[in-house]
Every structure is written in structure tokens, then in C-alpha cells.
Design an enzyme around this catalytic site. Structure first.
Site, PDB file in Angstrom:
ATOM      1  N   GLN A 126      -5.525 -51.140  -4.848  1.00  0.00           N
ATOM      2  CA  GLN A 126      -4.224 -50.776  -5.402  1.00  0.00           C
ATOM      3  C   GLN A 126      -4.326 -50.816  -6.923  1.00  0.00           C
ATOM      4  O   GLN A 126      -4.431 -51.896  -7.518  1.00  0.00           O
ATOM      5  CB  GLN A 126      -3.139 -51.743  -4.899  1.00  0.00           C
ATOM      6  CG  GLN A 126      -2.871 -51.628  -3.406  1.00  0.00           C
ATOM      7  CD  GLN A 126      -1.985 -52.751  -2.886  1.00  0.00           C
ATOM      8  OE1 GLN A 126      -2.244 -53.920  -3.146  1.00  0.00           O
ATOM      9  NE2 GLN A 126      -0.960 -52.407  -2.131  1.00  0.00           N
ATOM     10  N   GLU A 181      13.203 -55.376  -5.503  1.00  0.00           N
ATOM     11  CA  GLU A 181      12.441 -56.440  -4.849  1.00  0.00           C
ATOM     12  C   GLU A 181      11.913 -57.362  -5.946  1.00  0.00           C
ATOM     13  O   GLU A 181      10.900 -57.096  -6.583  1.00  0.00           O
ATOM     14  CB  GLU A 181      11.277 -55.863  -4.035  1.00  0.00           C
ATOM     15  CG  GLU A 181      10.626 -56.914  -3.138  1.00  0.00           C
ATOM     16  CD  GLU A 181       9.116 -56.996  -3.284  1.00  0.00           C
ATOM     17  OE1 GLU A 181       8.509 -57.825  -2.586  1.00  0.00           O
ATOM     18  OE2 GLU A 181       8.529 -56.253  -4.101  1.00  0.00           O
ATOM     19  N   ASP A 201       9.726 -51.568  -5.070  1.00  0.00           N
ATOM     20  CA  ASP A 201       8.767 -52.602  -4.694  1.00  0.00           C
ATOM     21  C   ASP A 201       8.098 -53.199  -5.938  1.00  0.00           C
ATOM     22  O   ASP A 201       7.681 -52.467  -6.842  1.00  0.00           O
ATOM     23  CB  ASP A 201       7.705 -51.993  -3.773  1.00  0.00           C
ATOM     24  CG  ASP A 201       6.652 -52.987  -3.352  1.00  0.00           C
ATOM     25  OD1 ASP A 201       6.984 -53.907  -2.594  1.00  0.00           O
ATOM     26  OD2 ASP A 201       5.490 -52.850  -3.794  1.00  0.00           O
ATOM     27  N   ASP A 206      -2.601 -52.300   2.840  1.00  0.00           N
ATOM     28  CA  ASP A 206      -1.743 -53.454   2.575  1.00  0.00           C
ATOM     29  C   ASP A 206      -0.390 -53.258   3.251  1.00  0.00           C
ATOM     30  O   ASP A 206       0.675 -53.437   2.644  1.00  0.00           O
ATOM     31  CB  ASP A 206      -1.569 -53.660   1.068  1.00  0.00           C
ATOM     32  CG  ASP A 206      -0.759 -54.926   0.746  1.00  0.00           C
ATOM     33  OD1 ASP A 206      -0.806 -55.865   1.551  1.00  0.00           O
ATOM     34  OD2 ASP A 206      -0.080 -54.949  -0.302  1.00  0.00           O
ATOM     35  N   HIS A 221       9.388 -58.458   6.527  1.00  0.00           N
ATOM     36  CA  HIS A 221       8.023 -58.079   6.886  1.00  0.00           C
ATOM     37  C   HIS A 221       6.992 -59.008   6.261  1.00  0.00           C
ATOM     38  O   HIS A 221       5.849 -59.051   6.690  1.00  0.00           O
ATOM     39  CB  HIS A 221       7.749 -56.649   6.402  1.00  0.00           C
ATOM     40  CG  HIS A 221       7.629 -56.564   4.905  1.00  0.00           C
ATOM     41  ND1 HIS A 221       8.710 -56.716   4.071  1.00  0.00           N
ATOM     42  CD2 HIS A 221       6.554 -56.364   4.100  1.00  0.00           C
ATOM     43  CE1 HIS A 221       8.314 -56.614   2.820  1.00  0.00           C
ATOM     44  NE2 HIS A 221       7.017 -56.404   2.798  1.00  0.00           N
ATOM     45  N   ASP A 222       7.412 -59.743   5.233  1.00  0.00           N
ATOM     46  CA  ASP A 222       6.470 -60.538   4.450  1.00  0.00           C
ATOM     47  C   ASP A 222       6.534 -62.000   4.869  1.00  0.00           C
ATOM     48  O   ASP A 222       7.193 -62.365   5.847  1.00  0.00           O
ATOM     49  CB  ASP A 222       6.778 -60.384   2.960  1.00  0.00           C
ATOM     50  CG  ASP A 222       5.542 -60.112   2.119  1.00  0.00           C
ATOM     51  OD1 ASP A 222       4.449 -60.491   2.552  1.00  0.00           O
ATOM     52  OD2 ASP A 222       5.687 -59.510   1.048  1.00  0.00           O
ATOM     53  N   HIS A 265       1.883 -49.391  -8.402  1.00  0.00           N
ATOM     54  CA  HIS A 265       0.493 -48.970  -8.239  1.00  0.00           C
ATOM     55  C   HIS A 265       0.387 -47.807  -7.256  1.00  0.00           C
ATOM     56  O   HIS A 265       1.337 -47.510  -6.527  1.00  0.00           O
ATOM     57  CB  HIS A 265      -0.368 -50.142  -7.738  1.00  0.00           C
ATOM     58  CG  HIS A 265       0.269 -50.887  -6.594  1.00  0.00           C
ATOM     59  ND1 HIS A 265       0.921 -52.094  -6.769  1.00  0.00           N
ATOM     60  CD2 HIS A 265       0.370 -50.593  -5.273  1.00  0.00           C
ATOM     61  CE1 HIS A 265       1.390 -52.512  -5.604  1.00  0.00           C
ATOM     62  NE2 HIS A 265       1.065 -51.613  -4.678  1.00  0.00           N
ATOM     63  N   ARG A 290       0.475 -62.139   8.527  1.00  0.00           N
ATOM     64  CA  ARG A 290       1.809 -61.531   8.521  1.00  0.00           C
ATOM     65  C   ARG A 290       2.027 -60.644   9.747  1.00  0.00           C
ATOM     66  O   ARG A 290       3.177 -60.390  10.142  1.00  0.00           O
ATOM     67  CB  ARG A 290       2.013 -60.720   7.235  1.00  0.00           C
ATOM     68  CG  ARG A 290       2.101 -61.582   5.984  1.00  0.00           C
ATOM     69  CD  ARG A 290       2.193 -60.764   4.720  1.00  0.00           C
ATOM     70  NE  ARG A 290       1.000 -59.963   4.497  1.00  0.00           N
ATOM     71  CZ  ARG A 290       0.812 -59.175   3.452  1.00  0.00           C
ATOM     72  NH1 ARG A 290       1.761 -59.078   2.526  1.00  0.00           N
ATOM     73  NH2 ARG A 290      -0.300 -58.482   3.311  1.00  0.00           N
TER      74      ARG A 290
END
Length: 615
Positions: free
Chosen positions: A224, A298, A256, A113, A365-366, A156, A485
């Protein structure tokens, strides 16, 4: 009493009270937590302790006007950590002194991911280097005045993490670190209240694990596995992993997916009160062991959910948070040429305490999610589902006369929803449109980014107008080929960076303009987080006006900024007195600005104006 003992004593009562509240007065676990912090402090080297002392002397060092961030994937920018180190001169040439290295810890190939499925929190991905390389890069960055940010994926682990592997083998101690269930009865009860993060690519929040014969919670992707922070062993060990990274020279820890870390049946498992308790404890742990470190939360949600993660002035949680709503509202404004939504959003931001520091960005990045304030937009007759479709059509280039080129991510037609991907330059139309207009829009958006209070962060490549990379479609990795992405995660084009000093090229025009604005931002204290900010009524919905004021005993600075989100030129009347004690100059040209008291201002299509005055 050494520094560790002094700082522990300062926080001890609150730390113990919060820890006992979470974990039922578990003295053994709390004592272990305190001893773990002591070990981490002892492992911190002298250079980093000196760094801590320097930052403690200026505790709000990150809230000034002199920080510019850049986020990058190591492998995209320079192949590996040694490559990044060899290109730090370019980073500094850009004016960057805050380097966010995207996830680089060890992950399973093909099930990562994008690096967010960590299999070992103490190991760098072998193709990128070693933990020693990371520490070496951090030390070099510090010598050049650059702070380093790294993601800490705390919700995770990868299913390949040692804990997960042992859980698969049936070891109860390690199954208790996750959420394991003998059948689907309890998971189905959870699902009644749980939204889906990726409804098309990873529907549901649980996965049946063949090896253990049990169901495991997997909020994001099946590989995850959600950690169970109700178990103090998980919290102790994960906090130790975070502090280990700090001891490698990481200055900013990006927490995150932090809203997801506490799970309670019957809730949506988002933003629960225990999450804030955990973050507060982590903040205190950082202040005790490595007080030069910052926590960046985040929290990609609406403002009412984001702001609580600052905590309070007396009991702070995150040092910084992402300003995701302004980012999404900015692109809405690009597509609609209407600033009313972003004005509404900025009013909320301007009203917050000045101790709150946001991290501002145009791209990351997303994807861009359209989590806009639809109750507000409904007042103008805008329907959520149809508006999301319009925005996605516009940025895909499917809407008539749209110059933008992007790709959707995680389409959910039944919800009328999707997210948008693309580089800043491609979303501005540089691939397809009149290049001069696209460059003007690109530069104007960066000017708006740099005008906001907080820390501006540029995605690597945006400083030279890098375009979308469509080669991911042909990737031999099926997961990558299916993930749009990667259209904005392409390799950095060093051959285009070589054009950055050629003013006849888009690369040269964008680079020169952004660099000049960054230098101005560094020069004038009116850009500091402590400045007063307000909206200026421009009497034109296409033009955004922002005022800033910073006053010290010896100097006062006032700034008026105007941004035209329309391709058409505008002559606006600003409700701001331009006379009086202040004499204004155009910051970009240095020329005196002449206007009467009602402020007749000319702006070209996608133009902007920075006016500055001192008194």
C-alpha cells in the site's frame, strides 16, 4: 445560473483561498479542479439530482431517530452485489436503512488488506460484480429507502494501481504522486517521529522497491503506497474518483485513514493542519456536485483528535465520525463490570454541540484497540500495560471465569499491547457460557448502543448472534490465515437467520429484542440527536444511567435508561425524580412504572430498563 454555478459561487472564495494556501496559488491546478467538478455534476443523473434536492430540503436528515445502519462484506453476506440486491428484503426486515458495503473496489488477490489496497477506483472486484451492478444496487436501495455507504481509501493505492506501475517503470510524473526516495537517508529521518501502525505484521513505514530501485513510503503494508497530497494532481484526481463513486449512487463516503493523508518531515504525520484543509475542500466539493452525499471520517484516535474533524458549525468538515472511544470503553466495562470510565467518556460526548453526529457501533470489520483514557484510569490504581493484558486475557477466555471467546490481533508483547477480535455474541460468551446470560448481555449492549445519540450501526450477523468463524485458520491464503480479524468476518449463516422468528433460540431472542428496540427508537423522538442527554447517578458502579429529553411545543418526551453491566441482579437508587409532570412506562413492556421519588429500581443480571414519559 444553474444549480452547479450557484453552489460553486457560494463556496468559490473559500475554496480558492484554501486551495491556493495548500498549493502555492497554482491557478492552473485550481481551474482544473473547478472544471473537474463541473464535469462530475454534468455526469450526475436526474434521479440522483432529485435525491440531492430532497435532502437539501431537510439538511439534517441523518440526525434524527429513524436511521439504523448495517455494515457487511458483500462476499460474506450474499457472494456478490446481485446477491445483496436479492436479499434487501431481509435488510429492511432488520429495520436497516443505511447499508455500509465494505471495500469492494478492485484489489490484487492476496495483497488487499481486506480490500484496502485499491488498484482501480473505477472498477469493482470482478468476483463481486461490475460498477453497473453497484449503481443498480444503489438505485434499488434508494427505491426502498436505504442509503448506501462505501469506503474511499484515500491515503494510499495498491502497488498494482496504474500510477504505481508507471512509477515503478521510472516515470517521474507518477513517482511524484507517491513518496519516492533514492536512498534511506530521508526515510530514516521520517522514522524518528513515525509510530508503526502494524508493528508485528508490517513494521516500519517505508519499503525498498526492487523495480524502481528506490524507497517508497508504505505506512500500512508494503503493498500500500502512500499518496503524496502535496501534489495537486493527486488531490484533483482522487477527489474526482470520490465524486465518480457518488455518481454511482453512493450516499455516504467513508474517508478511510483520513488523519494520515498529509506528510511532513519531523512530525508524526498524523492530524496535521493540512489534513483539515483537504477535508474541508472535499466537503465543499461534495456540497457543490452532489449535496445529498455525506462524508464519514474514519478517525480511530482519542476524542481530542477525533472531534476536530467535524470542523466548525460555520465551516464543517465531516458530516459524521466514528465514536471509537465509546465502543472500546463499552468492552472495557463488560470485562470490569465498572462503569466509571464509560461515564467519564460519555460526559465528554454529551457536552459536544448537538450538530455533531457520531456513528456508534459495538463491532466492526476491524479489531478492538484498547486506546482508553489511561490517565483517568490511573486515578483508580490501574496500570496501562497490565490492564491491556487483563482485557485481552478476559476476552480470549484465558482469565478465570471469563465466558468470552475472542482472538488477539497484532500482539506486541514488548509494548504490553494487542488488539481484540471476535463477534459480539462470542465476546458476550454465547459460544461457551450459559446461553441465557450471554443473550441477556448481548441484548443489553444493543440497548445501550441504541440509546446513544447518533447513528447506530450493527455488524451483519450480530442481529442473529452469529459466532466466531475459526475456519480462516485453514485458509489456503497465508495472509488470511495469519489475520485474526477474519474470525469475525465469516460468511453470513442464512440457516441461522431462518431461526430468527423462533423465540426458543438465541437467534430468535436476539433478533426479536433488537428489532423491537429499533422500532421503539424509530417511534420516539427522544432518541433524536437533538435531544438533551445526561448521566444519572445510580449509586452503583456496575449500573450506567442515562437520561434523555426532547421537547417540542406540542410534545415533550423524557427517557431514563439503566444498564446493568454485572451478571448479578441489582437494586439501585437513582438520583432522578420519577414523579412530577411525567408518568413513566416501561418501553419494552408498556407497563406503567411505579417508583417513589428516589427511584428504587430492580435490574436483573445484565438487565436494562428503558423508561419513557410524555408531557
Amino acid at each position: 445560473m444553474n444549480d452547479f454555478e450557484k453552489r460553486l459561487a457560494k463556496h468559490y472564495d473559500e475554496l480558492k483561498w484554501l486551495y491556493y494556501e495548500l498549493y502555492g496559488s497554482d491557478k492552473q491546478a485550481f481551474d482544473y479542479f473547478c472544471e473537474m467538478m463541473r464535469k462530475c455534476w454534468l455526469a450526475r443523473n436526474d434521479d440522483l439530482r432529485e435525491f440531492d434536492d430532497a435532502r437539501l430540503s431537510v439538511p439534517d436528515w441523518y440526525a434524527g431517530n429513524d436511521i439504523l445502519g448495517m455494515m457487511m462484506y458483500t462476499e460474506c453476506f450474499a457472494k456478490d452485489l446481485k446477491g445483496v440486491k436479492s436479499h434487501l428484503d431481509y435488510v429492511r426486515e432488520c429495520g436497516v436503512n443505511y447499508l455500509h458495503l465494505m471495500p469492494l473496489l478492485d484489489t490484487p488477490k492476496g495483497r488487499s488488506d481486506g480490500g484496502y489496497a485499491v488498484s482501480d477506483f473505477r472498477k469493482v472486484r470482478p468476483d463481486l460484480g461490475t460498477m453497473e451492478d453497484l449503481a443498480d444496487l444503489s438505485a434499488k436501495c434508494h427505491s426502498m429507502g436505504i442509503s448506501v455507504c462505501l469506503d474511499f481509501v484515500m491515503n494510499h493505492t495498491s502497488e498494482d494501481h496504474e500510477w504505481a506501475m508507471r512509477a515503478k517503470r521510472g516515470e517521474k510524473e507518477f513517482q511524484d504522486r507517491y513518496f519516492f526516495f533514492d536512498n534511506w537517508e530521508v526515510p530514516n529521518q521520517f522514522e524518528r517521529n513515525l509510530p508503526e501502525v502494524f508493528p508485528t505484521t508490517a513494521p516500519g513505514n517505508f519499503t525498498f522497491n526492487q523495480e524502481s530501485g528506490k524507497v517508497v513510503m508504505t505506512t500500512f503494508y508494503p503493498y500500500q503506497w502512500d499518496l503524496n497530497y502535496r501534489n495537486p494532481v493527486v488531490f484533483n484526481d482522487m477527489t474526482e474518483n470520490m465524486l465518480f463513486l457518488c455518481n454511482q449512487g453512493i450516499d455516504i463516503i467513508r474517508l478511510d485513514a483520513v488523519p494520515y493523508i498529509w506528510k511532513t518531515l519531523g512530525t508524526n504525520c498524523r492530524n496535521l493542519p493540512q489534513v483539515h484543509t483537504l477535508v474541508r475542500i472535499m466537503r465543499m466539493a461534495a456540497e457543490i456536485v452532489c449535496p445529498g452525499t455525506l462524508l464519514l471520517g474514519e478517525v480511530v484516535m482519542e476524542p481530542s483528535k477525533v472531534v476536530p474533524y467535524f470542523g466548525t458549525v460555520e465551516k464543517p468538515e465531516c458530516n459524521m465520525l466514528y465514536n471509537v472511544t465509546t465502543m472500546a470503553s463499552t468492552w472495557h466495562t463488560v470485562a470490569t463490570h465498572d462503569t466509571r470510565l464509560i461515564k467519564h467518556q460519555l460526559e465528554s460526548v454529551f457536552a459536544l454541540p448537538k450538530q455533531y453526529v457520531f456513528l456508534n457501533y459495538l463491532r466492526c470489520h476491524d479489531d478492538i484497540g484498547w486506546g482508553l483514557d489511561y490517565p483517568f484510569l490511573r486515578g483508580f490504581g490501574i496500570d496501562e500495560v497490565s490492564h491491556k493484558k487483563y482485557l485481552n486475557d478476559y476476552f480470549k477466555g484465558d482469565f478465570p471465569n471469563s465466558p468470552s471467546r475472542g482472538e488477539t490481533y497484532n500482539d506486541a508483547p514488548e509494548l504490553g499491547d494487542a488488539r481484540m477480535c471476535g463477534t459480539t455474541a462470542s465476546l458476550c460468551g454465547l459460544e461457551f457460557w450459559d446461553k441465557d446470560k450471554a443473550v441477556k448481555l448481548d441484548i443489553m449492549l444493543h440497548a445501550f448502543l441504541l440509546t446513544q445519540s447518533g447513528i447506530p450501526v450493527i455488524y451483519s450477523g450480530d442481529e442473529i448472534g452469529q459466532l466466531n468463524d475459526y475456519t480462516y485458520h485453514d485458509s489456503p491464503d497465508p495472509d488470511k490465515a495469519a489475520d485474526s480479524r477474519y474470525v469475525h468476518r465469516g460468511a453470513f449463516h442464512w440457516e441461522n437467520a431462518a431461526k430468527r422468528n423462533d423465540p426458543s433460540t438465541p437467534e430468535g431472542k436476539i433478533f426479536a429484542a433488537v428489532k423491537a428496540m429499533v422500532q421503539l427508537r424509530d417511534k420516539f423522538e427522544v432518541f433524536a440527536n437533538a435531544a438533551d442527554t445526561w448521566l444519572i447517578d445510580t449509586h452503583d458502579d456496575a449500573v450506567l444511567g442515562i437520561g434523555r429529553y426532547y421537547g417540542e411545543k406540542t410534545q415533550k418526551e423524557k427517557m431514563l435508561a439503566f444498564f446493568n453491566f454485572s451478571p448479578e441482579g441489582k437494586a439501585i437508587t437513582a438520583s432522578e425524580n420519577l414523579n412530577g409532570a411525567f408518568e413513566y412506562y416501561d418501553m419494552m413492556t408498556g407497563k406503567k412504572f411505579s417508583a417513589n421519588s428516589i427511584g428504587q429500581i430492580q435490574l436483573e443480571g445484565y438487565g436494562f430498563l428503558w423508561l419513557i414519559a410524555k408531557a
